[in-house]
Design an enzyme around this catalytic site. Sequence first.
Site, PDB file in Angstrom:
ATOM      1  CB  SER A 701     -16.793   0.617   2.124  1.00 27.42           C
ATOM      2  OG  SER A 701     -15.976   0.421   3.131  1.00 27.42           O
ATOM      3  CG  HIS A 729     -15.467   2.850  -1.716  1.00 27.80           C
ATOM      4  ND1 HIS A 729     -15.520   1.068  -2.419  1.00 27.80           N
ATOM      5  CD2 HIS A 729     -14.657   2.037  -0.456  1.00 27.80           C
ATOM      6  CE1 HIS A 729     -15.206   0.070  -1.885  1.00 27.80           C
ATOM      7  NE2 HIS A 729     -15.204   0.350  -0.709  1.00 27.80           N
ATOM      8  CE  LYS A 761     -12.053   0.058  -2.722  1.00 31.28           C
ATOM      9  NZ  LYS A 761     -10.496  -0.165  -1.816  1.00 31.28           N
TER      10      LYS A 761
END
Length: 907
Positions: A701, A729, A761
């Site tokens: 990240s 992610h 996310k």
Amino acid sequence: MIREGRVATGPVSPRRWRHHHLHRPDDPRAADYAYTDVVAHLDDVESFTDAGYGLAPRRLEVTDPQHRLLLTLTGTALGGRAIGDPERTGVYVGASVSEYKDLLTSRVRAGQMAAGDLGEPLDPEAARAAVSGVVPMRAFTMAGALLNLTAATISSAFDLRGPSLVVDAACASSLLAVHEAVGHLRTGQVDLAVAGGVYLNLVPDNLVAFSRIGALSRAGACRPFDRRADGFVLGEGAAVVLLKRLDDALRDGDPVYGVIRGTGCANDGRADGPMTPRLEGQVAALRRAYDDAGVEPYTVGFVECHGTATPAGDRVELAALREVFGGGVHVSSVKANIGHALPASGIAGLVKTLLVLRHGVIPPQPGCAEPIPRLADFRLAQRPEPWAGPRRAAVNSFGFGGTNVHLVLDEGSPDAALPGPAPAGGRRYWAVTPGLDPDPPGPSRGLLEAIAAASDHPVEALRPDQALVADLGFDSLMLLDLEEKLGLERLPPELVQRTTTIGDLQAWVAARAEAPADPWPEVAAFAERRGLPQRLGLPNPYFVAHDAALGATTTVDGVELVDFSGYDYLGLATDPRVVAAAREAVERYGTSVSASRLTSGERPPHRELERAIAGLLGAEDALAMVSGYATNVSVLGHLLAPGDLVLHDAYAHDSIVQGIRLSGATRRAFPHNDLAALEEALSEQAGRHRRVLVAVEGVYSMDGDLADLPALADLRRRYGFLLYVDEAHSIGVLGRTGRGAGEHWSISPSDVDIWMGTLSKALASCGGYVAAGAALVDYLRYTTPGFLFSVGLPPAATAAALAAVRTLAAEPERVERLRANTARFRTAAAAHGIDTGGGTAPVIPVRAGGSAEALRLSERMRQRGVNVQPIVAPAVAEEAARLRFFVNATHTAEQIDQTVEALRLSR
């Protein structure tokens, strides 16, 4: 030689021994042989003139050359100066072995061999003839080979009657000797200390032994911090320093090469073996040194590392430095120049560091043409670099058996801030100059006069240098022995930034003295960091109130901004279908499930979501939890136990680290994406633990780079560890249809034991999940404390995540748009010379050069209509402070182009 980056290595001289009989370069596993013939030896260790030291010729013949060498160096260091009080002068030597003893006793060994004590008997005449060149045993033979006489010979020759001792901590010996000498000076047991270390390589034993370990370079080159590093070159040498309390040195007019501001020492305790360095032990030594010095690690500009060029040694040492410093500091290792002098290596590093401080030049680091990834957090000189003062540096050392020593030093210039001895109750620091400048730069004259007036230590004058104030955050203004009264180490900026009277200072001192002890000093330390934007005249970029949903754009205080601060990679958080699903779930099930799913029962969307996640990943089952962070902490903390080993990428998320700590398992970080280092750790340590788990991330990240899952899967097959992949992610981001890292790398889902991810996310909700085999998931469902004792996912969050998963499956073109937008941003940035790192994911870092500049750059971007968050120390190293752009699929080409142009104009 150091300044020019030259290397003093070469083949073993026949004057030492005939090495060709012991050299097998093509058979590194051959017992009793060495695979290298490259060493860094002194040209002559035999010549010695008594020079009035009182050693009779017959004694000299059986005296270890190590004793003679240190004796000569001590005489050179003393330079004929008078020793104030021999009763209060000590000698402290780091030494670990007397190889000369093996030569002196070879006549006795020959007799044993002739008798058959060590194998088949030899011919007595042949055995005696083989050692006929060795001096027979004499009265001084034993004394000549004893390690304690290395120091005691100096004491005798110069009639020094203070402590006289030799310390053996393997490669940390000589720095430990300095550490001990400093302690004796501080407590007043001695007024002058001779401290040093020595090692001479007189027999081939260590070359053979280190070949068996594999610690020597097969290439014959010591390359600290380099990808090609394959070990060290065996060196030798000796050095001596004279130590005094600074008060005494200045009083006596001694030239001051440097000032030891603090020392720290720690042992690794129970490690994976006597030769395996342990991160925790090195970190402890560093922290003790900086606590002792009373300074922050970030004020150090240069660290002379142990730097053995062994993959394990360099990796652990840089990891320890990164944990304490955060990065940014210059690192170096003299072993690339002169080899590894074993117990004398620490004193060699100290001498080099004193030269760096004295001359203000950081020398080039030989042998490091291809730096390891871990070095990216640090600075390495490729050519001599001037270092403007004032200067602070450190020396690091560790050895077999786990003893770690760290020294913090300031330059010895009389214009620099120098530390004095530590009185009871506080440390003292001051700046000494010939006289007060009538118009000194930096702090006001009034403040300087107030400091002098408040001090009960006689000082001719005080004039901290302006650069020192800027570089060291007012450390130069520590108030002699008022530290205990003031309760903190640095003067507040408000006293420095305006004209200050003696009354101002006295009032401030009195107010501090009356204040109760702070039970939360970390809160005060945070407040100082928290106030950085205000000190820069900038608005706080954190906890900003947004007036609209976060997507490609946002609204702050009525102003629309292009937004790159959110994780909504696919733009699903505002998708009408996702919003409608959340609304319908609230209407049907309410805002909360009111208890844990175990006790209050489930709602149909819970299991539907878990089946959808398992289907997306190709796993047998999945378990959804209320927090992504808590998922890592709970699952790792629950599954692992003492006796297990976890190897994780050094850039792994804090939640992974905290979960491992909670479990009690042994934790080891390997350098970021360095799978060679991981394999080395596996081969060294895996067999000593009940279970081994390797934890990585699909997309990291901070830099947006990827873990190499095919290579990890191959290692998993060979070593049999459990593989844990955090896809926070990467789910919805990687792969042709957004199924994550597994799809991107075309590996089987079963190549990973546990897939972890978040719902917050790309999946447009809140929470976390793990996906794995059905039996393991069922076990976690009934036993994981973080799941059992937490409320179930709220209906709205569950339904939103489920709708997002279904939309992702139905519209893979969103992933393609995200990929195109990411490529457009990186390509446009590169066209303007903006470095976005080597990643490929929609996490795009742009380094700013420091925390203050990152904050300023973020504000300039906001003024140009772009919302992007600064990432500052301590979240990253100070020099790695950055803006971090999160691209999403709903950004338009125009928005991306305008943002890159704004970035170009703002830098």
